[in-house]
Design a protein around this motif. Structure first.
Motif, short mmCIF file in Angstrom:
data_model
loop_
_atom_site.label_atom_id
_atom_site.label_comp_id
_atom_site.label_asym_id
_atom_site.label_seq_id
_atom_site.Cartn_x
_atom_site.Cartn_y
_atom_site.Cartn_z
N ASN A 122 0.93 -1.01 -0.03
CA ASN A 122 0.00 -0.03 0.01
C ASN A 122 0.89 1.21 0.20
OD1 ASN A 122 -2.28 -1.56 0.08
ND2 ASN A 122 -2.60 -1.25 2.26
N GLN A 123 1.99 1.40 0.78
CA GLN A 123 2.77 2.38 1.06
C GLN A 123 3.43 2.71 -0.47
OE1 GLN A 123 5.18 0.95 4.27
NE2 GLN A 123 4.23 2.28 5.62
N PHE A 124 3.65 1.64 -1.03
CA PHE A 124 4.57 1.63 -2.36
C PHE A 124 3.75 2.20 -3.54
CE2 PHE A 124 5.69 -0.21 -6.45
CZ PHE A 124 6.72 0.17 -6.69
N ILE A 125 2.28 1.68 -3.58
CA ILE A 125 1.37 2.20 -4.54
C ILE A 125 1.25 3.62 -4.45
CG2 ILE A 125 -1.00 2.24 -5.33
CD1 ILE A 125 -0.79 -0.91 -4.41
N ILE A 126 1.13 4.15 -3.09
CA ILE A 126 0.84 5.51 -2.90
C ILE A 126 2.08 6.37 -3.20
CG2 ILE A 126 0.62 7.24 -0.86
CD1 ILE A 126 -1.99 5.84 -1.49
N HIS A 127 3.26 5.61 -2.90
CA HIS A 127 4.67 6.50 -3.08
C HIS A 127 4.65 6.62 -4.73
CE1 HIS A 127 8.55 8.10 -2.62
NE2 HIS A 127 8.83 7.27 -3.36
N ALA A 128 4.44 5.65 -5.45
CA ALA A 128 4.58 5.32 -6.92
C ALA A 128 3.48 6.53 -7.48
CB ALA A 128 4.25 4.11 -7.36
N ALA A 129 2.50 6.87 -6.77
CA ALA A 129 1.38 7.72 -7.24
C ALA A 129 1.74 9.17 -7.30
CB ALA A 129 0.02 7.42 -6.77
N LEU A 130 2.80 9.30 -6.42
CA LEU A 130 3.14 10.86 -6.46
C LEU A 130 3.58 11.65 -7.49
CD1 LEU A 130 4.92 10.78 -2.91
CD2 LEU A 130 2.80 11.87 -3.47
N ASP A 131 4.23 10.79 -8.33
CA ASP A 131 4.65 11.31 -9.71
C ASP A 131 3.41 11.77 -10.56
OD1 ASP A 131 7.39 11.01 -9.01
OD2 ASP A 131 7.56 9.16 -10.01
N VAL A 132 2.54 10.86 -10.64
CA VAL A 132 1.15 11.19 -11.45
C VAL A 132 0.43 12.46 -10.57
CG1 VAL A 132 -0.99 10.16 -12.28
CG2 VAL A 132 1.01 8.86 -12.04
N VAL A 133 0.57 12.63 -9.39
CA VAL A 133 -0.12 13.76 -8.69
C VAL A 133 0.53 15.11 -9.27
CG1 VAL A 133 -0.43 14.80 -6.57
CG2 VAL A 133 -0.74 12.55 -6.82
N GLU A 134 2.02 15.07 -9.18
CA GLU A 134 2.84 16.35 -9.68
C GLU A 134 2.37 16.48 -11.26
OE1 GLU A 134 6.95 15.95 -9.08
OE2 GLU A 134 6.39 15.50 -6.84
N GLU A 135 2.04 15.69 -12.00
CA GLU A 135 1.76 15.90 -13.34
C GLU A 135 0.30 16.39 -13.35
OE1 GLU A 135 2.08 12.33 -16.03
OE2 GLU A 135 4.11 12.06 -15.08
N PHE A 136 -0.65 15.99 -12.70
CA PHE A 136 -1.93 16.57 -12.65
C PHE A 136 -2.27 17.92 -11.97
CE2 PHE A 136 -3.33 12.23 -13.81
CZ PHE A 136 -4.74 12.31 -14.39
N GLN A 137 -1.47 17.95 -10.74
CA GLN A 137 -1.69 19.09 -10.05
C GLN A 137 -1.43 20.38 -10.72
OE1 GLN A 137 1.33 18.13 -6.66
NE2 GLN A 137 1.23 20.37 -6.69
N TRP A 138 -0.41 20.36 -11.68
CA TRP A 138 -0.06 21.46 -12.33
C TRP A 138 -0.89 21.87 -13.50
CZ3 TRP A 138 1.94 24.15 -9.01
CH2 TRP A 138 2.96 23.54 -8.29
N SER A 139 -1.85 20.79 -14.08
CA SER A 139 -2.78 21.03 -15.29
C SER A 139 -4.09 21.58 -14.81
CB SER A 139 -2.82 19.62 -15.88
OG SER A 139 -3.28 18.46 -15.30
#
Length: 144
Positions: free
Chosen positions: A44-61
């Motif tokens: 679970n921690q790994f999945i959340i951590h891996a999704a942080l890169d996707v969050v950074e892409e989404f948050q600026w758009s």
């Protein structure tokens, strides 16, 4: 039976808070599934951590704080809410229910702001307050 894992990730990508959110029913099948999820806490921690890169892409758009379901891993979805201070609320779940997740995030955000207003809390440090933990679980029972 649905399962939820909730984490708050600080502005410097450090974990501030995490919890497994347990649905209110307590059948024996659920308890067996809960034991299996204990074994997968690191996943679970790994999945959340891996999704942080996707969050950074989404948050600026987008200008929205609630980014909805941003990532998927097997049967799990990752939903995210980004605060004005770049703190990320991440929810790992196996069922899509955007409206209830958005309400959950809004209530948690209100609770988080109250923590920030505490003069003894240092921003981006671990939240260890048991009252905060209990309220998160109460909010999860209402909306998830």
């Amino acid at each position: 039976m649905s399962s939820y894992y909730f984490a708050i990730v600080g502005a410097t990508d450090n974990p501030i808070y995490e919890t497994e959110l347990i649905p209110s029913s307590r059948s024996s099948a659920f308890m067996d599934a809960h034991r299996q999820r204990d074994d997968h806490k690191h996943l679970n921690q790994f999945i959340i951590h891996a999704a942080l890169d996707v969050v950074e892409e989404f948050q600026w758009s987008t200008n929205a704080m609630y980014l909805k379901s941003i990532d998927r891993f097997n049967e799990f979805f990752v939903s995210c809410f980004v605060t004005a201070g770049n703190v990320k609320f991440m929810l790992l779940h196996d069922q899509k229910s955007e409206d209830s997740i958005k309400q959950f995030f809004n209530e948690v955000y209100e609770l988080y702001v109250k923590v920030l207003m505490n003069p003894f809390y240092e921003k981006n440090t671990t939240i260890t307050n048991s009252s905060f933990d209990n309220r998160i679980k109460l909010i999860s029972r209402r909306f998830l």
